[in-house]
Design an enzyme around this catalytic site. Structure first.
Site, PDB file in Angstrom:
ATOM      1  N   GLY A  71       0.805  -1.217   0.000  1.00 47.20           N
ATOM      2  CA  GLY A  71       0.000   0.000   0.000  1.00 47.20           C
ATOM      3  C   GLY A  71       0.839   1.269   0.000  1.00 47.20           C
ATOM      4  O   GLY A  71       1.943   1.309   0.542  1.00 47.20           O
ATOM      5  N   GLY A 117       0.181  -5.605   0.695  1.00 49.34           N
ATOM      6  CA  GLY A 117      -0.916  -5.700  -0.258  1.00 49.34           C
ATOM      7  C   GLY A 117      -0.491  -6.234  -1.606  1.00 49.34           C
ATOM      8  O   GLY A 117      -1.291  -6.844  -2.324  1.00 49.34           O
ATOM      9  N   GLU A 140       3.810  -5.006   8.173  1.00 48.88           N
ATOM     10  CA  GLU A 140       2.882  -3.941   8.555  1.00 48.88           C
ATOM     11  C   GLU A 140       2.985  -3.517  10.021  1.00 48.88           C
ATOM     12  O   GLU A 140       2.806  -2.340  10.349  1.00 48.88           O
ATOM     13  CB  GLU A 140       1.437  -4.367   8.246  1.00 48.88           C
ATOM     14  N   ASP A 148      -2.701  -7.173   6.829  1.00 48.94           N
ATOM     15  CA  ASP A 148      -4.042  -6.970   6.282  1.00 48.94           C
ATOM     16  C   ASP A 148      -4.214  -7.598   4.905  1.00 48.94           C
ATOM     17  O   ASP A 148      -3.442  -8.464   4.503  1.00 48.94           O
ATOM     18  CB  ASP A 148      -4.353  -5.467   6.245  1.00 48.94           C
TER      19      ASP A 148
END
Length: 369
Positions: A71, A117, A140, A148
């Site tokens: 991300g 991601g 993360e 996530d």
């Protein structure tokens, strides 16, 4: 002849070649970081091609030296004062669901960094081809977030407690280790990747056995190196199966004192640098993921991401992004600063359900998608 579906300057390129379709993440200077525009275009292409009877095979790749570093952290940082990231987060989780349940044959060509991601786009695909340049990580927690984009589902299904280890420490895996762990399917030398892609684009079928046969013409059977973490699973399982993050660290410290376990010290150092709150959220999420379906994991992770971005408990994610990507001092000041100070009721608040209309709306059964 291949047809380009977007401007060559666009952040995601779509290409059609016979029955094959190619998605290229095209932000090489940003290591193909996933922005709101990237999410929008990925969803657009995937939805279009899933409905296209002429599209039989979808190939994913990244421009430059990364597949995707995950991300776009600056995007989140810039939206910290309002809920401007709500739409892109919602779209990203829907995209994760779509990729996991995609109805066409998919291949990822991963020649470089694949994190967060970005890795969530690779792990669910039918075929994930990695090279000697591939590096995987889910770091993360080191920026105050949680593992996530469906990784509470993916990590909780890795061998033993490897998922907890990867999520809490942010440890990296190479291509050989990814294959051994089940995060990739084939190893192909980077110098052969272009030729493999050409062969795939000329393969006018999405038949999985035919696609596999082509990939296997180029692939090599590989095993993790002798000193790989995949050969240390007994230690990882012993330490990362215990109940709390504090207990994990204590067990890991104990193992570090044993001769031959010098590999543990740098891993422990990375673990201790992460946000205490994020570590506790991450561990609980993966533990819950062991008993949850994919839709349940995604709905839970959507809540966690939004509650973290909304600073429901603290602003660790913005402090982590500041330290890593804005000021780049690599010296985040977490609040609270220690695991012992993190309150269980605060973790409960991050996991708290939304009202039904605010929850992520993904089908509980992919046949209804």
């Amino acid at each position: 002849m291949a047809q380009q579906q977007t401007s060559p300057d666009e952040v995601v390129l779509g290409q059609e070649a016979g029955g094959a379709r190619v998605i290229t993440l095209n932000r090489p200077r940003q290591l193909n970081g996933i922005s709101d525009r990237v999410v929008y275009l990925l969803a657009q292409f995937l939805e279009k091609w899933e409905e296209d009877e002429n599209a039989k095979l979808v190939v994913f790749k990244g421009a430059g030296r990364a597949f995707s570093a995950g991300g776009d952290l600056k995007m989140f940082y810039e939206g910290k004062s309002d809920d401007s990231c709500l739409e892109v987060v919602y779209r990203m989780y829907w995209l994760c669901y779509h990729i996991h349940t995609y109805k066409k044959t998919t291949v990822a060509l991963v020649n470089g960094l694949v994190m967060g991601g970005g890795a969530a786009m690779v792990a669910p695909l039918k075929f994930a081809v990695v090279t000697e340049k591939t590096i995987f990580a889910t770091p993360e927690a080191s920026v105050g977030l949680h593992t996530d984009c469906s990784f509470s589902y993916i990590h909780s299904r890795l061998p033993g407690y490897l998922g907890e280890y990867l999520a809490l420490t942010g440890a990296r895996l190479n291509a050989r280790e990814m294959i051994s762990a089940g995060l990739a399917t084939h190893f192909v030398s980077s110098e052969k990747l272009e030729e493999l892609e050409k062969r795939l684009l000329n393969l006018d079928t999405g038949d999985e056995s035919a696609v596999r046969a082509v990939i296997e013409e180029f692939s090599t059977d590989v095993q993790p190196d002798e000193d790989s973490v995949l050969n240390k699973l007994s230690t990882i399982n012993k330490c990362f199966s215990v109940e709390t993050v504090e207990d994990i660290i204590k067990a890991f410290e104990s193992e570090a004192r044993i001769d031959g376990n010098q590999w543990i010290a740098p891993v422990l150092k990375g673990l201790r640098r992460s946000s205490p709150t994020a570590l506790k959220i991450t561990l609980r999420s993966i533990r819950e993921g062991r008993k949850q379906s994919l839709p349940e994991c995604l709905k839970k992770e959507f809540r966690l991401t939004m509650n973290i971005l909304r600073s429901v408990v603290n602003g660790d994610v913005y402090e982590g992004i500041r330290a890593l990507s804005i000021d780049k001092d690599n010296a985040p000041k977490w609040n609270p600063a220690s695991l012992e100070e993190v309150k269980n009721e605060d973790i409960d608040r991050v996991f708290q359900s939304f009202s039904p209309e605010q929850e992520l709306q993904v089908p509980s059964d992919d046949s209804n998608r």
